[in-house]
Write a protein that holds these residues in place. Structure first.
Motif, mmCIF file in Angstrom:
data_model
loop_
_atom_site.group_PDB
_atom_site.id
_atom_site.type_symbol
_atom_site.label_atom_id
_atom_site.label_comp_id
_atom_site.label_asym_id
_atom_site.label_seq_id
_atom_site.Cartn_x
_atom_site.Cartn_y
_atom_site.Cartn_z
ATOM 1 N N ALA A 296 0.717 -1.262 -0.116
ATOM 2 C CA ALA A 296 -0.019 0.031 -0.134
ATOM 3 C C ALA A 296 0.975 1.264 -0.152
ATOM 4 O O ALA A 296 0.447 2.129 -0.617
ATOM 5 C CB ALA A 296 -1.062 0.090 1.283
ATOM 6 N N SER A 297 1.818 1.280 0.720
ATOM 7 C CA SER A 297 2.941 2.298 0.642
ATOM 8 C C SER A 297 3.364 2.607 -0.418
ATOM 9 O O SER A 297 3.667 3.708 -0.881
ATOM 10 C CB SER A 297 3.859 2.139 1.983
ATOM 11 O OG SER A 297 3.282 2.091 3.215
ATOM 12 N N ALA A 298 3.958 1.514 -1.186
ATOM 13 C CA ALA A 298 4.635 1.738 -2.376
ATOM 14 C C ALA A 298 3.487 2.201 -3.387
ATOM 15 O O ALA A 298 4.066 3.139 -4.100
ATOM 16 C CB ALA A 298 5.016 0.176 -2.829
ATOM 17 N N VAL A 299 2.486 1.776 -3.364
ATOM 18 C CA VAL A 299 1.360 2.183 -3.998
ATOM 19 C C VAL A 299 1.130 3.769 -4.043
ATOM 20 O O VAL A 299 1.177 4.631 -4.984
ATOM 21 C CB VAL A 299 -0.066 1.493 -3.984
ATOM 22 C CG1 VAL A 299 -1.067 2.469 -4.846
ATOM 23 C CG2 VAL A 299 -0.009 0.333 -4.493
ATOM 24 N N ALA A 300 1.118 4.199 -2.826
ATOM 25 C CA ALA A 300 0.980 5.580 -2.253
ATOM 26 C C ALA A 300 2.256 6.498 -2.869
ATOM 27 O O ALA A 300 2.212 7.483 -3.463
ATOM 28 C CB ALA A 300 0.929 5.799 -1.012
ATOM 29 N N ILE A 301 3.276 5.869 -2.775
ATOM 30 C CA ILE A 301 4.679 6.640 -3.169
ATOM 31 C C ILE A 301 4.579 6.637 -4.788
ATOM 32 O O ILE A 301 4.995 7.959 -5.497
ATOM 33 C CB ILE A 301 6.004 5.821 -2.873
ATOM 34 C CG1 ILE A 301 5.911 5.974 -1.214
ATOM 35 C CG2 ILE A 301 7.030 6.656 -3.185
ATOM 36 C CD1 ILE A 301 6.179 7.232 -0.520
ATOM 37 N N ALA A 302 4.366 5.649 -5.387
ATOM 38 C CA ALA A 302 4.158 5.808 -7.053
ATOM 39 C C ALA A 302 3.052 6.662 -7.356
ATOM 40 O O ALA A 302 3.413 7.319 -8.360
ATOM 41 C CB ALA A 302 3.774 4.189 -7.345
ATOM 42 N N MET A 303 2.010 6.808 -6.754
ATOM 43 C CA MET A 303 1.101 7.663 -6.988
ATOM 44 C C MET A 303 1.475 8.996 -6.976
ATOM 45 O O MET A 303 1.254 10.026 -7.601
ATOM 46 C CB MET A 303 -0.297 7.497 -6.213
ATOM 47 C CG MET A 303 -1.465 8.213 -6.723
ATOM 48 S SD MET A 303 -2.986 7.736 -5.964
ATOM 49 C CE MET A 303 -2.984 8.799 -4.774
ATOM 50 N N LEU A 304 2.277 9.363 -5.708
ATOM 51 C CA LEU A 304 2.813 10.653 -5.613
ATOM 52 C C LEU A 304 3.677 11.238 -6.659
ATOM 53 O O LEU A 304 3.423 12.155 -7.097
ATOM 54 C CB LEU A 304 3.471 10.677 -4.124
ATOM 55 C CG LEU A 304 3.939 12.062 -3.516
ATOM 56 C CD1 LEU A 304 2.797 12.524 -2.942
ATOM 57 C CD2 LEU A 304 5.024 12.002 -2.702
ATOM 58 N N LEU A 305 4.564 10.168 -6.873
ATOM 59 C CA LEU A 305 5.355 10.522 -8.094
ATOM 60 C C LEU A 305 4.649 10.946 -9.237
ATOM 61 O O LEU A 305 4.960 11.760 -10.091
ATOM 62 C CB LEU A 305 6.500 9.365 -8.339
ATOM 63 C CG LEU A 305 7.364 9.156 -7.056
ATOM 64 C CD1 LEU A 305 8.290 7.844 -7.732
ATOM 65 C CD2 LEU A 305 8.397 10.298 -7.111
ATOM 66 N N LEU A 306 3.736 10.158 -9.592
ATOM 67 C CA LEU A 306 2.796 10.268 -10.769
ATOM 68 C C LEU A 306 2.170 11.654 -10.758
ATOM 69 O O LEU A 306 2.111 12.252 -11.838
ATOM 70 C CB LEU A 306 1.800 9.396 -10.788
ATOM 71 C CG LEU A 306 0.864 8.907 -12.058
ATOM 72 C CD1 LEU A 306 1.563 8.381 -13.179
ATOM 73 C CD2 LEU A 306 -0.367 8.371 -11.795
ATOM 74 N N LEU A 307 1.929 12.028 -9.599
ATOM 75 C CA LEU A 307 1.227 13.282 -9.403
ATOM 76 C C LEU A 307 2.161 14.772 -9.373
ATOM 77 O O LEU A 307 1.791 15.739 -9.776
ATOM 78 C CB LEU A 307 0.316 13.493 -8.218
ATOM 79 C CG LEU A 307 -0.821 12.426 -8.428
ATOM 80 C CD1 LEU A 307 -1.716 12.657 -7.286
ATOM 81 C CD2 LEU A 307 -1.691 12.646 -9.700
ATOM 82 N N LEU A 308 3.386 14.209 -9.188
ATOM 83 C CA LEU A 308 4.392 15.299 -8.524
ATOM 84 C C LEU A 308 5.069 15.666 -9.944
ATOM 85 O O LEU A 308 5.111 17.111 -9.891
ATOM 86 C CB LEU A 308 5.516 14.645 -7.969
ATOM 87 C CG LEU A 308 6.475 15.575 -6.937
ATOM 88 C CD1 LEU A 308 5.656 16.148 -5.867
ATOM 89 C CD2 LEU A 308 7.583 14.706 -6.377
ATOM 90 N N VAL A 309 5.161 14.951 -10.936
ATOM 91 C CA VAL A 309 5.509 15.416 -12.354
ATOM 92 C C VAL A 309 4.636 16.478 -12.721
ATOM 93 O O VAL A 309 5.133 17.833 -13.121
ATOM 94 C CB VAL A 309 5.571 14.356 -13.172
ATOM 95 C CG1 VAL A 309 5.776 14.886 -14.676
ATOM 96 C CG2 VAL A 309 6.490 13.153 -12.618
ATOM 97 N N PRO A 310 3.234 16.455 -12.824
ATOM 98 C CA PRO A 310 2.420 17.400 -13.503
ATOM 99 C C PRO A 310 2.575 18.759 -12.464
ATOM 100 O O PRO A 310 2.729 19.604 -13.047
ATOM 101 C CB PRO A 310 1.003 16.987 -13.454
ATOM 102 C CG PRO A 310 0.987 15.664 -12.892
ATOM 103 C CD PRO A 310 2.577 15.216 -12.692
ATOM 104 N N ILE A 311 2.758 18.693 -11.294
ATOM 105 C CA ILE A 311 3.058 19.649 -10.261
ATOM 106 C C ILE A 311 4.088 20.435 -10.503
ATOM 107 O O ILE A 311 4.254 22.095 -10.545
ATOM 108 C CB ILE A 311 2.918 19.349 -8.964
ATOM 109 C CG1 ILE A 311 1.450 18.581 -8.504
ATOM 110 C CG2 ILE A 311 3.037 20.491 -7.889
ATOM 111 C CD1 ILE A 311 1.423 18.069 -7.078
#
Lengths: 326, 378
Positions: A296-311
């Motif tokens: 779950a934590s890995a999913v969260a981190i991956a999602m964060l990276l996914l969203l961090l790029v557009p930010i």
């Protein structure tokens, strides 16, 4: 007399006072503790406590192994008593698992697709609304803005539940369509992608409209008059003047919709398909149903990276935009 | 009302152009407010026509109706003989220079200027050629790739002008074209505008509240007040032969005395003003009933000051110098009459040495020539 303060003992102190004047705390605070720094410190402290620290904890968990215990993950480092050394066990298998298991990749892609399409619809709906509000008379403008913000006064969850009542087989919409004789059998509206789009567009529309409005409201109406004067048809004026000038607003609004929509949990859970999950749902299932905190934590981190790029892209665009203006 | 000598002494000869713009009984109402009230006006081809008036007099509304941004509540506008009532702004043979310049902030100077030509669907090389040519004319060639926010006020003004002129309009509308420029630049630009206008043969309609700007630019001026055109004429006409108290007062400064007509002959009139000790003698007749209330307007520069009493018995008045304002090229004297009325007199400072000049608190005689006063009935 012992202990008495004589001029002789005070001598050095007095001479210091004489030379430098009384100590001035206010001066010290002014030069070293400027109000600007204090004010800046508050959001940084907030971010440190509620973003950086939890993020690091999640990051740490994402590298550990799952374990049936409390807490449900193996510690990352351990003091091995008998060997007298620190045992550090980094574990990348959670991330590998995300990449190899088709479920996670397809969920990621599906989430991005849903969020992107919903963002596009928000833009198509929100742009004309923001434009109309920006061009309305000041009294009407305030009324419209009130109406845009009004839904926030009701619970978000409640509003999404209301859509269940509207969309279900014997819900308001189907009853209306069948009651008027337009349909014989109810339409399947609920638990479809369509329902998810409706839910996201409905919930996030204000986040598109408000930044767009803030941008469009600043446009000088004389620019359009100038364009018309130079022979431009209203449509050309829009495409060549209004649209390019409103791009920062479009980008701000789109990111404000897209980023939370990717990780949306409530809307797809209540309105969406059961055979295709979104990333927010997967995350919650891993945590609470599977109790697999590391994955779950890995999913969260991956999602964060996914969203961090557009930010980050957005931030760079913003700063360039501001730098380009006077 | 004052009879005008037959040969009008205009500043610049107006070529006898044909009628180009006709405004017929045009009114514009915003709710209860009448912005433009039944204006009829003819503007000739190739002239610089100035609409002059204070703020809120309707001059900008009239200009915006010509451009097509406002539709007249009643009346018609003809440009080059064609009724413009149903023509949208983008289809009119008119270009406008906005007071704010309204340059497109996201486009370079060259793109701004090219915008109008792109709407005409001209070929790329043709557009480029005309843009370069126009930027040369307004001397902005080397700034073509700048964005508007990188330009000074004067440069922006020239971009706005180039953008409007590159379309080769027959009629250019200018809304306070020099309003945002400082004084020196304004004077310089005024003459540049006139040069450009003569070179390109475009008809200019200029809206301004600045009478100096109107005087130097215009071949004819239309003075507006509360939505109406109160007088149309050459700058000299407007200044020397105002037809109403409003125009006399609005253009330049003036000393105005109320009085009664005591004698009205074809070749002269005599007016008794309660504020003046002696009668005012004017060397031309006016057609008004004896005993009628009239106003005598005398410009400050047309009054002479002397220490000795002039020989005439009329058009003289005694007073005491109360205030002197030295302006460099001329000095303004405020002379107080016995009845506390202040009269404004301006004298050119012809000599550098000021020893002999009339000074504070001196008793002086004011006098003027019989041709100087303007008699106004309204």
């Amino acid at each position: 007399m012992p202990g008495q303060l004589t001029p002789g003992r005070l001598g050095p102190l007095l001479s210091l006072l004489y030379r430098y004047g009384p100590p001035r705390w206010s001066h010290y605070v002014k030069t070293h503790w400027s109000g600007q720094r204090l004010v800046m410190a508050i959001p940084y402290l907030w971010l440190l406590l509620f973003f950086a620290v939890p993020f690091l904890i999640v990051l740490k968990i994402s590298f550990s192994e799952v374990r049936l215990a409390m807490p449900p993950y193996a510690p990352l480092w351990q003091w091995a008593e008998e060997a007298h050394r620190l045992v550090v066990s980094f574990n990348f298998s959670n991330y590998l698992f995300l990449l190899t298991d088709a479920l996670y990749v397809s969920t990621f892609l599906y989430s991005v697709k849903v969020a992107a399409i919903a963002t596009l619809f928000c833009l198509l709906l929100g742009y004309p609304m923001a434009y109309a509000i920006a061009r309305a008379t000041p009294t009407l403008r305030n009324l419209y803005l009130m109406l845009i913000i009004l839904p926030f006064w009701t619970s978000f969850l409640l509003r999404v539940y209301a859509w269940v009542g509207l969309l279900k087989a014997d819900g308001v919409i189907n009853n209306l369509l069948m009651g008027t004789g337009l349909l014989d059998a109810p339409l399947t509206l609920l638990y479809t992608d369509f329902a998810v789009y409706i839910g996201i567009v409905y919930s996030y529309l204000p986040f598109m409209i408000l930044p767009l409005y803030a941008n469009l409201e600043k446009h000088d109406p004389q620019l359009l008059e100038a364009a018309a004067d130079l022979g431009a048809h209203p449509l050309t004026s829009f495409l060549r003047i209004t649209w390019p000038l409103s791009r920062p607003g479009v980008i701000a609004g789109s990111l404000l919709v897209f980023i939370p929509a990717v990780g949306e949990f409530v809307i797809p859970s209540l309105l969406g398909r059961s055979d295709q999950l979104m990333i927010g749902r997967v995350l919650s299932d891993e945590f609470f149903a599977n109790r697999d905190w590391p994955v779950a934590s890995a999913v969260a981190i991956a999602m964060l990276l996914l969203l961090l790029v557009p930010i980050v892209l957005f931030q760079r665009f913003q700063s360039r935009e501001i730098g380009g203006r006077q | 009302m004052a009879d005008k000598p037959p040969e009008s002494t205009s500043q610049r000869a107006i070529e006898p152009g044909r009628e180009y713009v006709r405004i017929e009984n045009v009114s514009k109402r915003f709710g209860d407010f009448v912005a433009v009230d039944n204006v009829s006006l003819t503007i000739l081809k190739g002239e610089i026509f100035c609409l002059l008036g204070g703020s809120g007099c309707g001059k900008t509304t009239l200009l915006r109706m010509l451009a097509g941004f406002e539709t007249p509540t009643s009346g018609r506008i003809y440009i080059d003989g064609q009724d413009m009532s149903d023509t949208p702004p983008y289809a009119r043979p008119v270009n406008m220079m906005f007071q704010s310049y309204a340059l497109f902030p996201h486009m370079t100077v060259a793109k701004n200027v090219a915008f109008g030509l792109e709407q005409e669907r001209l070929s790329r090389p043709e557009i480029e050629r005309r843009v370069t040519e126009m930027l040369e004319i307004v001397r902005l060639g080397e700034l073509a790739q700048r964005k508007p926010h990188q330009l000074s006020g004067g440069q922006r003004q020239r971009v706005a002008l180039a953008r409007a002129l590159v379309k080769r309009p027959k009629l250019l509308l200018l809304d306070e074209p020099l309003g945002a420029l400082d004084k020196k630049l304004r004077e310089h630009t005024q003459f540049e505008l006139i040069n450009l206008q003569e070179r390109l043969g475009v008809t200019f309609i200029v809206v301004t509240h600045d009478q100096e700007e109107a005087m130097t630019l215009a071949s004819r001026i239309g003075v507006m007040d509360r939505g109406e055109i109160v007088q149309v004429g050459t700058p000299t006409d407007i200044y020397e032969y105002p037809t109403s108290k409003f125009v006399a007062d609005f253009i330049g400064s003036v000393n105005m005395f109320e009085g009664q007509l005591v004698e009205d002959e074809p070749d002269h009139v005599r007016i008794r003003c309660p504020e003046l000790a002696n009668t005012v003698y004017v060397d031309h007749g006016i057609s008004s009933a004896p005993g009628a209330t009239v106003w005598v307007a005398i410009r400050p520069e047309k009054i002479e000051l002397s220490r000795q009493r002039p020989p005439a018995t009329e058009n003289v008045q005694q007073g005491v110098v109360k205030e002197i304002a030295y302006m460099g090229d001329l000095s303004v004297y405020l002379v107080k009459l016995d009845n506390d009325r202040i009269v404004r007199v301006t004298l050119p400072n012809v000599e550098r040495h000021a020893d002999d000049r009339i000074s504070w608190d001196e008793t002086v005689w004011l006098s003027w020539h019989p041709t100087s006063p303007v008699v106004l009935a309204q």
